[in-house]
Motif scaffolding. Structure first.
Motif, PDB file in Angstrom:
ATOM      1  N   ILE A   1      59.824 -19.400 100.813  1.00  0.00           N
ATOM      2  CA  ILE A   1      61.136 -19.882 100.375  1.00  0.00           C
ATOM      3  C   ILE A   1      61.026 -21.303  99.830  1.00  0.00           C
ATOM      4  N   VAL A   2      60.285 -22.163 100.529  1.00  0.00           N
ATOM      5  CA  VAL A   2      60.076 -23.538 100.057  1.00  0.00           C
ATOM      6  C   VAL A   2      59.416 -23.521  98.680  1.00  0.00           C
ATOM      7  N   PHE A   3      58.402 -22.685  98.512  1.00  0.00           N
ATOM      8  CA  PHE A   3      57.710 -22.581  97.227  1.00  0.00           C
ATOM      9  C   PHE A   3      58.665 -22.086  96.141  1.00  0.00           C
ATOM     10  N   PHE A   4      59.450 -21.070  96.456  1.00  0.00           N
ATOM     11  CA  PHE A   4      60.411 -20.551  95.484  1.00  0.00           C
ATOM     12  C   PHE A   4      61.392 -21.643  95.060  1.00  0.00           C
ATOM     13  N   ILE A   5      61.880 -22.425  96.009  1.00  0.00           N
ATOM     14  CA  ILE A   5      62.804 -23.529  95.697  1.00  0.00           C
ATOM     15  C   ILE A   5      62.101 -24.565  94.816  1.00  0.00           C
TER      16      ILE A   5
ATOM     17  N   LEU B   1      61.928 -23.072  91.296  1.00  0.00           N
ATOM     18  CA  LEU B   1      63.240 -23.037  90.661  1.00  0.00           C
ATOM     19  C   LEU B   1      63.726 -24.440  90.293  1.00  0.00           C
ATOM     20  N   LEU B   2      63.770 -25.309  91.288  1.00  0.00           N
ATOM     21  CA  LEU B   2      64.215 -26.686  91.034  1.00  0.00           C
ATOM     22  C   LEU B   2      63.253 -27.425  90.105  1.00  0.00           C
ATOM     23  N   GLY B   3      61.962 -27.155  90.266  1.00  0.00           N
ATOM     24  CA  GLY B   3      60.958 -27.802  89.421  1.00  0.00           C
ATOM     25  C   GLY B   3      61.121 -27.433  87.964  1.00  0.00           C
ATOM     26  N   THR B   4      61.315 -26.145  87.703  1.00  0.00           N
ATOM     27  CA  THR B   4      61.489 -25.688  86.323  1.00  0.00           C
ATOM     28  C   THR B   4      62.760 -26.276  85.722  1.00  0.00           C
TER      29      THR B   4
END
Length: 155
Positions: free
Chosen positions: A46-50, A53-56
């Motif tokens: 979940i942390v990686f997904f966030i 998402l936020l990074g992109t």
């Protein structure tokens, strides 16, 4: 939202280092790696997904706001890609140091197809080349890690 996107894109300030911002961004990635080291896998995912998402979104916003395609101070891509390594490997001094060195080598030298991926426009382009450097790091770290275990753990 402006401040959030800029803070995330700049790796919470680590990308503002006067030299080698990518290296400082990767060092900043050690913090979330260590903070989530004991967490269940789904939490790390979940942390990686966030981060993705936020990074992109943040990299896209930074590029549109500043007019720079992939500015060196944008280091959320390094943070997410380095974090990705620890979705595969346990956190230890060996994996942190070897993963850091491998990731920086691949991120700096950009072997095929990383250099080509860098040409993709927008936030996706900013993120994807570093994710490929992280993937290469995972492969090489796997060889080193399991080789190390086979050589030294069974003695």
């Amino acid at each position: 939202m402006h401040k959030l996107y800029m803070v995330v894109a700049l790796g919470f300030g680590s990308g503002c280092a006067p030299f080698a911002p990518g290296t400082f961004g990767t060092l900043a990635a050690v913090v979330p790696v260590l903070l989530t080291a004991g967490s269940p896998y789904y939490v790390k995912a979940i942390v990686f997904f966030i981060m993705l998402l936020l990074g992109t979104m943040s990299a896209q916003y930074h590029g549109e706001h500043t007019g720079e395609k992939d500015a060196s101070e944008v280091v959320i891509d390094e943070i997410a890609a380095f974090y990705m390594i620890f979705l595969v490997f346990p956190v230890s001094t060996f994996t942190l140091v070897a993963g850091f060195i491998l990731f920086r080598i691949f991120d700096i030298t950009k072997p095929y197809p990383i250099k080509k991926l860098e040409k993709i426009d927008g936030g996706v382009g900013v993120m994807v080349d570093d994710l490929m450097a992280g993937f290469y790091s995972i492969i090489c770290l796997g060889v080193l890690y399991y080789g190390y275990i086979m050589l030294f753990a069974h003695r």
